[in-house]
Design a protein around this motif. Structure first.
Motif, short mmCIF file in Angstrom:
data_model
loop_
_atom_site.label_atom_id
_atom_site.label_comp_id
_atom_site.label_asym_id
_atom_site.label_seq_id
_atom_site.Cartn_x
_atom_site.Cartn_y
_atom_site.Cartn_z
N GLN A 151 2.91 1.88 10.18
CA GLN A 151 2.51 1.26 8.92
C GLN A 151 3.27 1.88 7.75
O GLN A 151 3.74 1.18 6.85
CB GLN A 151 1.00 1.41 8.71
CG GLN A 151 0.48 0.68 7.47
CD GLN A 151 -0.99 0.91 7.23
OE1 GLN A 151 -1.60 1.82 7.80
NE2 GLN A 151 -1.58 0.09 6.38
N TRP A 152 3.40 3.21 7.75
CA TRP A 152 4.17 3.91 6.73
C TRP A 152 5.59 3.36 6.69
O TRP A 152 6.14 3.05 5.63
CB TRP A 152 4.17 5.42 7.04
CG TRP A 152 4.87 6.30 6.03
CD1 TRP A 152 6.05 6.05 5.39
CD2 TRP A 152 4.44 7.59 5.57
NE1 TRP A 152 6.39 7.09 4.56
CE2 TRP A 152 5.42 8.05 4.65
CE3 TRP A 152 3.35 8.39 5.85
CZ2 TRP A 152 5.32 9.29 4.02
CZ3 TRP A 152 3.25 9.62 5.22
CH2 TRP A 152 4.22 10.07 4.31
N THR A 153 6.19 3.22 7.86
CA THR A 153 7.56 2.72 7.96
C THR A 153 7.69 1.33 7.35
O THR A 153 8.60 1.05 6.56
CB THR A 153 8.00 2.68 9.44
OG1 THR A 153 7.97 4.01 9.96
CG2 THR A 153 9.40 2.10 9.58
N ALA A 154 6.75 0.45 7.73
CA ALA A 154 6.83 -0.93 7.25
C ALA A 154 6.61 -1.02 5.75
O ALA A 154 7.29 -1.78 5.05
CB ALA A 154 5.80 -1.78 7.98
N GLN A 155 5.67 -0.24 5.21
CA GLN A 155 5.42 -0.27 3.77
C GLN A 155 6.58 0.35 2.99
O GLN A 155 6.95 -0.16 1.93
CB GLN A 155 4.10 0.45 3.45
CG GLN A 155 2.86 -0.31 3.91
CD GLN A 155 2.65 -1.62 3.18
OE1 GLN A 155 2.82 -1.71 1.96
NE2 GLN A 155 2.32 -2.66 3.90
N ARG A 170 0.84 -1.19 0.00
CA ARG A 170 0.00 0.00 0.00
C ARG A 170 0.88 1.24 0.00
O ARG A 170 1.95 1.24 0.62
CB ARG A 170 -0.90 0.02 1.24
CG ARG A 170 -1.95 -1.09 1.28
CD ARG A 170 -2.92 -1.01 0.13
NE ARG A 170 -4.12 -1.84 0.38
CZ ARG A 170 -5.09 -2.04 -0.50
NH1 ARG A 170 -5.02 -1.46 -1.70
NH2 ARG A 170 -6.13 -2.79 -0.21
N PRO A 171 0.48 2.32 -0.68
CA PRO A 171 1.30 3.53 -0.72
C PRO A 171 1.61 4.03 0.69
O PRO A 171 0.68 4.27 1.48
CB PRO A 171 0.44 4.53 -1.49
CG PRO A 171 -0.49 3.69 -2.30
CD PRO A 171 -0.76 2.48 -1.46
N PRO A 172 2.89 4.18 1.05
CA PRO A 172 3.22 4.60 2.42
C PRO A 172 2.55 5.91 2.83
O PRO A 172 2.08 6.06 3.96
CB PRO A 172 4.75 4.74 2.37
CG PRO A 172 5.17 3.82 1.29
CD PRO A 172 4.09 3.88 0.26
N GLU A 173 2.49 6.87 1.91
CA GLU A 173 1.95 8.18 2.25
C GLU A 173 0.46 8.15 2.56
O GLU A 173 -0.10 9.12 3.10
CB GLU A 173 2.23 9.18 1.13
CG GLU A 173 1.64 8.81 -0.22
CD GLU A 173 2.50 7.87 -1.05
OE1 GLU A 173 2.20 7.70 -2.24
OE2 GLU A 173 3.49 7.32 -0.51
N ALA A 174 -0.20 7.04 2.21
CA ALA A 174 -1.64 6.91 2.50
C ALA A 174 -1.89 6.06 3.74
O ALA A 174 -3.05 5.78 4.07
CB ALA A 174 -2.35 6.29 1.30
N CYS A 175 -0.83 5.64 4.43
CA CYS A 175 -0.99 4.76 5.58
C CYS A 175 -1.56 5.51 6.78
O CYS A 175 -1.39 6.72 6.93
CB CYS A 175 0.36 4.13 5.95
SG CYS A 175 0.90 2.89 4.76
N ALA A 176 -2.21 4.75 7.66
CA ALA A 176 -2.93 5.34 8.79
C ALA A 176 -2.03 5.69 9.96
O ALA A 176 -2.43 6.50 10.81
CB ALA A 176 -4.03 4.38 9.25
N SER A 177 -0.85 5.11 10.03
CA SER A 177 0.02 5.35 11.18
C SER A 177 1.47 5.41 10.73
O SER A 177 1.84 4.86 9.68
CB SER A 177 -0.14 4.23 12.21
OG SER A 177 0.43 3.03 11.72
N PRO A 178 2.33 6.07 11.53
CA PRO A 178 3.76 6.10 11.19
C PRO A 178 4.37 4.71 11.11
O PRO A 178 5.24 4.46 10.26
CB PRO A 178 4.37 6.91 12.33
CG PRO A 178 3.25 7.78 12.81
CD PRO A 178 2.02 6.94 12.67
#
Length: 468
Positions: A153-157, A143-151
């Motif tokens: 999740q962004w980090t992992a993606q 999933r696009p990191p910039e659209a993730c719900a939490s830091p």
């Protein structure tokens, strides 16, 4: 252009010599051929925590007719595949030594929401990579990191980018690895992109990250064999080389091609267009009157696809570069594109739902000695893509660019031997690309099913060691 080293080390004697001396042995890449199956063989499926794209993958595998096996990480795959009527089984790590058994590896990482959940990636690729055959394909979905719900999740993606690029460098044997970020709601717009990355059409594209947005318009009905049927494509610099290859591939996909080149290349342009049943227009795109002339020549039929391929080089270090050399390269490679697009968009000649595709260069990403003018112009092409994508979204028009690396053309044939060999070998595939590799990437971006891909710059460079 002939790559003597590649041919030699893939001959029976050369292969034995390379093996005994420990010399690198680039693989002869499998490229698309109309007389050969585009998709065949076995694909292994893996997944992380709470995968969200397995349904998308099942539809894809069923559509292209491949057979699947499920790694233990993808426990949901077997019942899902059964519902889709797929032949499937389970992958046994004990079989990992049977090289060539797998044609592709697909991993759904869309549900990974924390760095502690990345372990299934290691398990899947540790177990399956040795079973992937020559010229195999690796595609990771997230999933696009910039659209993730939490830091977290962004980090992992975002971590998936390092994985995909490293796999491309480790796999060898003509294998490519790419990452596709599928936006929420864009699942049904992903098939054209996934087909491209699983196909021999993407033979020289590796280590790339592509985003598919949900904002793209639904594609009208099309034939996967001739998806551009009924569409008109404008290609600049179409007389020879990469431009001629682009024109040929778009025509093979069903488009009517309008080729543009300078009047001095009129004979070559006519010959190229004649073979494709296309239309030849002899214009100097840098001339002030060219945009108006081009728009008028396209008349009321308009155009659906615009490919800005025309470009020139005038190489000197900047302290030795004349004003004319600087201005000429910027004008042809960049400013002319802006003027032509402005004219076509203002007149409505480029129809809504259309495609604009620019040809940039890895020089525009990494820079290059003696090419400040060229690199500046090609970086500007990337800037146009990034700045115009949001503006064109309302009309359903996408804008993207390809950034070729070392491509075997008449221009690269003139490079001194040692520099030419360095250009060929300094990438994960160990060889130069072909003009058709650039053309196939452009055909994917022009595809009606690629409406969710916009604002992207895709390198066609065999995962060059230069640049990002």
């Amino acid at each position: 252009m002939n790559d003597s080293y590649l041919n030699f080390v893939n001959s029976p004697f050369g292969a034995r010599l390379a093996r005994s001396l420990g010399l690198p042995k680039p693989e002869v890449l499998r490229r698309y051929r109309a007389d050969q199956p585009e998709f065949d063989g076995l694909v292994a499926i893996g997944a992380g925590r709470e995968p969200q794209l397995l349904e998308t993958l099942a539809s894809l595998v069923a559509s292209i007719g491949m057979t699947s096996v499920a790694h233990e990480s993808a426990g949901l795959w077997v019942p899902l595949a059964t519902r889709h009527g797929l032949m499937t089984g389970r992958f046994e790590p004990a079989d990992a030594g049977s090289h060539g058994r797998l044609n592709a590896l697909l991993f759904d990482a869309s549900g990974i929401a924390d760095s502690s959940q990345l372990d299934p990636l290691h398990g899947f690729f540790h177990d399956t990579l040795r079973s992937l055959g020559k010229c195999g394909r690796i595609v990771v979905l997230g999933r696009p990191p910039e659209a993730c719900a939490s830091p977290r999740q962004w980090t992992a993606q975002r971590a998936l980018e390092g994985l995909a690029r490293s796999l491309g460098k480790e796999a060898r044997r003509g294998i490519t690895a790419n990452l596709v970020y599928v936006g929420q709601g864009a699942e049904n717009s992903s098939e054209a992109t996934l087909r491209f990355f699983l196909s021999p059409r993407s033979a020289y594209v590796s280590g790339q990250v592509v985003r598919i947005d949900a904002g793209g318009e639904a594609a009208p009905a099309f034939d996967w064999q001739r998806p551009l049927a009924g569409r008109r494509a404008l290609v600049t610099g179409a007389a020879r080389g990469i431009g001629a290859a682009i024109a040929s591939v778009l025509a093979a996909e069903g488009a009517h091609v309008i080729g543009i080149d300078i009047p001095a290349a009129r004979d070559a342009l006519d010959a190229t267009m004649r073979q494709l049943n296309g239309t030849a227009l002899a214009f100097d795109i840098a001339a002030p009157e060219a945009p108006t002339q081009i728009a008028a020549a396209l008349d009321e039929q308009g155009v659906d696809i615009v490919v800005h391929n025309a470009g020139i080089t005038r190489d000197k270090t900047i302290v030795k570069m004349s004003d004319a050399a600087w201005h000429g390269v910027i004008d042809v490679n960049l400013s002319a594109q802006e003027r032509i697009d402005d004219a076509l968009l203002a007149a409505g000649t480029l129809r809504d739902g259309g495609r604009i595709i620019g040809v940039s260069s890895i020089g525009g990403i990494a820079g290059n000695l003696g090419q400040t003018n060229y690199a500046t112009s090609k970086a500007g092409v990337i800037g146009r893509v990034q700045s115009m994508a949001p503006q064109l979204r309302g009309r359903g028009i996408t804008i993207n660019a390809v950034a070729p690396g070392f491509i075997e053309t008449q221009m690269t044939a003139k490079i001194p031997l040692t520099i030419r060999e360095a250009g060929r070998r300094m990438n994960s595939l160990g060889q130069g690309g072909q003009p058709v590799d650039v053309a196939q990437a452009i055909a994917w971006l022009a595809h009606p099913g690629s409406a969710g891909v916009t604002g992207q710059v895709v390198r066609v460079c065999g995962q060059s060691l230069l640049g990002a």
